[in-house]
Enzyme design. Sequence first.
Site, PDB file in Angstrom:
ATOM      1  N   ASP A  33       0.859  -1.188   0.000  1.00 21.28           N
ATOM      2  CA  ASP A  33       0.000   0.000   0.000  1.00 21.28           C
ATOM      3  C   ASP A  33       0.893   1.235   0.000  1.00 21.28           C
ATOM      4  OD1 ASP A  33      -3.251   0.219   1.105  1.00 21.28           O
ATOM      5  OD2 ASP A  33      -2.055   2.045   0.954  1.00 21.28           O
ATOM      6  N   LEU A 159     -17.328 -10.395   0.391  1.00 13.08           N
ATOM      7  CA  LEU A 159     -17.348 -10.414   1.859  1.00 13.08           C
ATOM      8  C   LEU A 159     -18.139  -9.226   2.396  1.00 13.08           C
ATOM      9  CD1 LEU A 159     -15.391  -8.052   3.263  1.00 13.08           C
ATOM     10  CD2 LEU A 159     -13.603  -9.530   2.422  1.00 13.08           C
ATOM     11  N   ASN A 220     -24.702  -6.368  -5.340  1.00 14.21           N
ATOM     12  CA  ASN A 220     -24.895  -5.295  -4.364  1.00 14.21           C
ATOM     13  C   ASN A 220     -26.207  -4.552  -4.604  1.00 14.21           C
ATOM     14  OD1 ASN A 220     -22.723  -5.849  -2.824  1.00 14.21           O
ATOM     15  ND2 ASN A 220     -21.495  -4.084  -3.421  1.00 14.21           N
ATOM     16  N   CYS A 272     -20.025   0.637   0.092  1.00 15.81           N
ATOM     17  CA  CYS A 272     -20.253   0.105  -1.260  1.00 15.81           C
ATOM     18  C   CYS A 272     -21.663   0.187  -1.821  1.00 15.81           C
ATOM     19  CB  CYS A 272     -19.754  -1.330  -1.310  1.00 15.81           C
ATOM     20  SG  CYS A 272     -17.969  -1.393  -1.125  1.00 15.81           S
ATOM     21  N   PHE A 273     -22.689  -0.069  -1.029  1.00  9.85           N
ATOM     22  CA  PHE A 273     -24.025  -0.171  -1.637  1.00  9.85           C
ATOM     23  C   PHE A 273     -24.369   1.069  -2.463  1.00  9.85           C
ATOM     24  CE2 PHE A 273     -26.207  -3.501   1.329  1.00  9.85           C
ATOM     25  CZ  PHE A 273     -25.501  -4.494   0.672  1.00  9.85           C
ATOM     26  N   GLN A 274     -24.281   2.238  -1.821  1.00  7.05           N
ATOM     27  CA  GLN A 274     -24.661   3.452  -2.550  1.00  7.05           C
ATOM     28  C   GLN A 274     -23.731   3.690  -3.740  1.00  7.05           C
ATOM     29  OE1 GLN A 274     -26.059   7.225  -0.735  1.00  7.05           O
ATOM     30  NE2 GLN A 274     -24.084   7.990  -1.382  1.00  7.05           N
ATOM     31  N   LYS A 275     -22.443   3.576  -3.488  1.00  7.68           N
ATOM     32  CA  LYS A 275     -21.473   3.850  -4.555  1.00  7.68           C
ATOM     33  C   LYS A 275     -21.686   2.905  -5.739  1.00  7.68           C
ATOM     34  CE  LYS A 275     -17.154   1.620  -3.726  1.00  7.68           C
ATOM     35  NZ  LYS A 275     -17.062   0.631  -4.778  1.00  7.68           N
TER      36      LYS A 275
HETATM   37  P1  NAD Z   1      -9.918   0.731   1.385  1.00 10.92           P
HETATM   38  O1  NAD Z   1     -10.018   2.189   1.166  1.00 10.92           O
HETATM   39  O2  NAD Z   1     -10.072   0.198   2.771  1.00 10.92           O
HETATM   40  O3  NAD Z   1      -8.487   0.217   0.863  1.00 10.92           O
HETATM   41  C1  NAD Z   1      -7.939   0.617  -0.345  1.00 10.92           C
HETATM   42  C2  NAD Z   1      -6.444   0.814  -0.133  1.00 10.92           C
HETATM   43  O4  NAD Z   1      -5.825   1.014  -1.409  1.00 10.92           O
HETATM   44  C3  NAD Z   1      -6.061   2.030   0.713  1.00 10.92           C
HETATM   45  O5  NAD Z   1      -5.329   1.612   1.844  1.00 10.92           O
HETATM   46  C4  NAD Z   1      -5.212   2.913  -0.235  1.00 10.92           C
HETATM   47  O6  NAD Z   1      -4.148   3.566   0.419  1.00 10.92           O
HETATM   48  C5  NAD Z   1      -4.706   1.882  -1.209  1.00 10.92           C
HETATM   49  N1  NAD Z   1      -4.292   2.437  -2.498  1.00 10.92           N
HETATM   50  C6  NAD Z   1      -4.968   3.300  -3.305  1.00 10.92           C
HETATM   51  N2  NAD Z   1      -4.263   3.530  -4.423  1.00 10.92           N
HETATM   52  C7  NAD Z   1      -3.124   2.792  -4.338  1.00 10.92           C
HETATM   53  C8  NAD Z   1      -2.007   2.601  -5.188  1.00 10.92           C
HETATM   54  N3  NAD Z   1      -1.952   3.197  -6.385  1.00 10.92           N
HETATM   55  N4  NAD Z   1      -1.012   1.796  -4.780  1.00 10.92           N
HETATM   56  C9  NAD Z   1      -1.070   1.169  -3.564  1.00 10.92           C
HETATM   57  N5  NAD Z   1      -2.120   1.308  -2.718  1.00 10.92           N
HETATM   58  C10 NAD Z   1      -3.129   2.108  -3.104  1.00 10.92           C
HETATM   59  O7  NAD Z   1     -10.961   0.060   0.405  1.00 10.92           O
HETATM   60  P2  NAD Z   1     -11.706  -1.358   0.599  1.00 10.92           P
HETATM   61  O8  NAD Z   1     -12.888  -1.201   1.479  1.00 10.92           O
HETATM   62  O9  NAD Z   1     -10.702  -2.403   0.886  1.00 10.92           O
HETATM   63  O10 NAD Z   1     -12.287  -1.562  -0.873  1.00 10.92           O
HETATM   64  C11 NAD Z   1     -11.439  -1.838  -1.954  1.00 10.92           C
HETATM   65  C12 NAD Z   1     -12.294  -2.244  -3.136  1.00 10.92           C
HETATM   66  O11 NAD Z   1     -13.021  -3.435  -2.813  1.00 10.92           O
HETATM   67  C13 NAD Z   1     -13.345  -1.218  -3.547  1.00 10.92           C
HETATM   68  O12 NAD Z   1     -13.475  -1.247  -4.941  1.00 10.92           O
HETATM   69  C14 NAD Z   1     -14.620  -1.737  -2.913  1.00 10.92           C
HETATM   70  O13 NAD Z   1     -15.766  -1.359  -3.650  1.00 10.92           O
HETATM   71  C15 NAD Z   1     -14.430  -3.226  -2.996  1.00 10.92           C
HETATM   72  N6  NAD Z   1     -15.140  -4.009  -1.961  1.00 10.92           N
HETATM   73  C16 NAD Z   1     -15.160  -3.583  -0.664  1.00 10.92           C
HETATM   74  C17 NAD Z   1     -15.785  -4.356   0.308  1.00 10.92           C
HETATM   75  C18 NAD Z   1     -15.818  -3.932   1.754  1.00 10.92           C
HETATM   76  O14 NAD Z   1     -16.481  -4.600   2.546  1.00 10.92           O
HETATM   77  N7  NAD Z   1     -15.153  -2.871   2.167  1.00 10.92           N
HETATM   78  C19 NAD Z   1     -16.337  -5.592  -0.040  1.00 10.92           C
HETATM   79  C20 NAD Z   1     -16.287  -6.003  -1.372  1.00 10.92           C
HETATM   80  C21 NAD Z   1     -15.677  -5.199  -2.324  1.00 10.92           C
HETATM   81  C1  UGA Z   2     -22.109  -5.550   1.503  1.00 13.90           C
HETATM   82  C2  UGA Z   2     -22.499  -6.903   0.925  1.00 13.90           C
HETATM   83  O1  UGA Z   2     -23.282  -7.607   1.881  1.00 13.90           O
HETATM   84  C3  UGA Z   2     -21.256  -7.722   0.562  1.00 13.90           C
HETATM   85  O2  UGA Z   2     -21.653  -8.927  -0.061  1.00 13.90           O
HETATM   86  C4  UGA Z   2     -20.387  -6.910  -0.379  1.00 13.90           C
HETATM   87  O3  UGA Z   2     -19.199  -7.610  -0.675  1.00 13.90           O
HETATM   88  C5  UGA Z   2     -20.038  -5.594   0.257  1.00 13.90           C
HETATM   89  O4  UGA Z   2     -21.263  -4.877   0.590  1.00 13.90           O
HETATM   90  C6  UGA Z   2     -19.268  -4.673  -0.634  1.00 13.90           C
HETATM   91  O5  UGA Z   2     -19.288  -4.813  -1.830  1.00 13.90           O
HETATM   92  O6  UGA Z   2     -18.685  -3.770  -0.043  1.00 13.90           O
HETATM   93  P1  UGA Z   2     -21.294  -4.675   3.872  1.00 13.90           P
HETATM   94  O7  UGA Z   2     -21.614  -3.340   3.299  1.00 13.90           O
HETATM   95  O8  UGA Z   2     -19.982  -4.879   4.508  1.00 13.90           O
HETATM   96  O9  UGA Z   2     -21.422  -5.799   2.726  1.00 13.90           O
HETATM   97  O10 UGA Z   2     -22.397  -5.070   4.964  1.00 13.90           O
HETATM   98  P2  UGA Z   2     -23.918  -5.560   4.874  1.00 13.90           P
HETATM   99  O11 UGA Z   2     -24.101  -6.595   5.883  1.00 13.90           O
HETATM  100  O12 UGA Z   2     -24.325  -5.869   3.499  1.00 13.90           O
HETATM  101  O13 UGA Z   2     -24.706  -4.275   5.371  1.00 13.90           O
HETATM  102  C7  UGA Z   2     -24.784  -3.102   4.585  1.00 13.90           C
HETATM  103  C8  UGA Z   2     -25.744  -2.123   5.243  1.00 13.90           C
HETATM  104  O14 UGA Z   2     -27.086  -2.598   5.156  1.00 13.90           O
HETATM  105  C9  UGA Z   2     -25.476  -1.908   6.735  1.00 13.90           C
HETATM  106  O15 UGA Z   2     -25.664  -0.560   7.057  1.00 13.90           O
HETATM  107  C10 UGA Z   2     -26.527  -2.774   7.402  1.00 13.90           C
HETATM  108  O16 UGA Z   2     -26.864  -2.348   8.692  1.00 13.90           O
HETATM  109  C11 UGA Z   2     -27.685  -2.600   6.437  1.00 13.90           C
HETATM  110  N1  UGA Z   2     -28.653  -3.721   6.498  1.00 13.90           N
HETATM  111  C12 UGA Z   2     -28.261  -4.976   6.201  1.00 13.90           C
HETATM  112  C13 UGA Z   2     -29.978  -3.454   6.840  1.00 13.90           C
HETATM  113  O17 UGA Z   2     -30.347  -2.292   7.102  1.00 13.90           O
HETATM  114  N2  UGA Z   2     -30.867  -4.499   6.881  1.00 13.90           N
HETATM  115  C14 UGA Z   2     -30.497  -5.769   6.584  1.00 13.90           C
HETATM  116  O18 UGA Z   2     -31.368  -6.674   6.633  1.00 13.90           O
HETATM  117  C15 UGA Z   2     -29.170  -6.021   6.236  1.00 13.90           C
END
Ligand code: NAD
Ligand code: UGA
Length: 470
Positions: A33, A159, A220, A272-275
């Site tokens: 990172d 996840l 999502n 993530c959801f909104q984005k």
């Molecule tokens: P995050 O912001 O926690 O982590 C991203 C990391 O990438 C940061 O630490 C940042 O410093 C680093 N970074 C950015 N540009 C870089 C570069 N050029 N070189 C090296 N490091 C760099 O983000 P996240 O929550 O881990 O999400 C990452 C991706 O996964 C997003 O596209 C998100 O939509 C997706 N995703 C997230 C979740 C979740 O639960 N958070 C679940 C599924 C998918």
């Molecule tokens: C969600 C998805 O569940 C994952 O599968 C996906 O990988 C992830 O987004 C992602 O792409 O980032 P996450 O946002 O970590 O995971 O958590 P969720 O359990 O999905 O909850 C999302 C939001 O919905 C929370 O604010 C939660 O409180 C709300 N929620 C969830 C409700 O209001 N009602 C429900 O029945 C379930």
Amino acid sequence: MVKICCIGAGYVGGPTMAMIALKCPDIEVAVVDISVPRIAAWNSEVLPIFEPGLDEVVKACRSRNLFFSTDVEKHVSEAGIVFVSVNTPTKTRGLGAGKAADLTYWESAARMIADVSKSDKIVVEKSTVPVKTAEAIEKILSHNNKGVSFQILSNPEFLAEGTAMEDLKSPDRVLIGGRETPAGRKAVQALKAVYAHWVPEDRILTTNLWSAELSKLAANAFLAQRISSINAMSALCESTGADVAEVAYAIGKDSRIGSRFLNASVGFGGSCFQKDILNLVYICECNGLIDIANYWKQVVQINDYQKSRFVQRVVSSMFNTVSGKKIAVLGFAFKKDTGDTRETPAIDVCNGLLGDKALLSIYDPQVTEQQIRRDLSMNKFDWDHPQHLQPLNLSDSVNLVQVSKDAYEATKNAHGLCILTEWDEFRKLDYQKIYQQMQKPAFVFDGRNVANVVELRKIGFIVYSIGKPL
Ligand code: NAD
Ligand code: UGA
């Protein structure tokens, strides 16, 4: 030894790579990172993210076959498989601002991979990206002129935070999309072999690249749509005397609908959801599918409606003003078992109440005071962009905020109490004690349906719980 490198040590990169390292002792995994503090935290006793079960896995693998480093170029050049798990936030300016995904971080990672690679590599899209991103990435990578070839795979992550380690250990499915060419198929098999260390073969799905990219956005969108659907019902329940929990239970018994993910709430949050839905909307618009774009936009609009409906309920119940009244806010994280506050509904609710000049006293077991203050002084969509690392000018309203060390301190002398995260500890609070120390009439606004409405009313509280008869 096979070497894997993951660019991006965030909520996805860290836990995902820790699980690969745990399950594949024959693979060396480096998570890199550009953020020096983040990597330092991964190498310390206090990891940068709170996730049940994560500490144990990191401790078991770190310095064995799991390494965290800021030496991005070295580890990328040595790896055979490079995951890219950087953030892909909503664009804040320019074409598609407020909707489209900002791929700046992805593009700079891809350019760096192209520059430093001296051997063939599989590049894996782990971040959630717009459908067809792999095509753009291929163009960037092909600028490497050292005769190196790249195969791009889409391997979106499903996840959920708070259950990340369980989700990674026993995933419903792992999805791998690749080019339908001999080299593409070979790359898919190589990644499949990594997951096959612990994921049963029938749970590893392979598709073409575009199906995999789109499936992530679709998953999502469907999940968020379910929440907006039950939240829409919650408003109707309140108007009719139906109970949303009973409605959810009754419809969830239909195996075609299923019982999970039907908890009415103050609104969904998380990074993530909104984005991802806004991104989907933008892609539909770019493809001339305006009606489809409008359909998905409604999921976000109902979510915004639910959050503002909650604020209106608080203000109208408390005699149409909360100005100067102390309101305790229990829970700030976007869901329980995480310290993550990205897009948490608590931000909108708190800002709504601050707009009416309420005095807030906020408590969350995992969110720091600094984080709460930062979140409340940020513009929408700004939170995932680097300017946040700069000091903020705290607005006047943030001075109306106090951060408390526990629920009892937060509720002392409060006129009202809002529950905004479903932390287990809020189910077990001594509400009798809380009632005694609050101003009367004492109000509870439960945005997560964690409190027992009947018990609270018996104690003397005036209770509003999402989707419950008033
Ligand atoms: P995050 O912001 O926690 O982590 C991203 C990391 O990438 C940061 O630490 C940042 O410093 C680093 N970074 C950015 N540009 C870089 C570069 N050029 N070189 C090296 N490091 C760099 O983000 P996240 O929550 O881990 O999400 C990452 C991706 O996964 C997003 O596209 C998100 O939509 C997706 N995703 C997230 C979740 C979740 O639960 N958070 C679940 C599924 C998918
Ligand atoms: C969600 C998805 O569940 C994952 O599968 C996906 O990988 C992830 O987004 C992602 O792409 O980032 P996450 O946002 O970590 O995971 O958590 P969720 O359990 O999905 O909850 C999302 C939001 O919905 C929370 O604010 C939660 O409180 C709300 N929620 C969830 C409700 O209001 N009602 C429900 O029945 C379930």
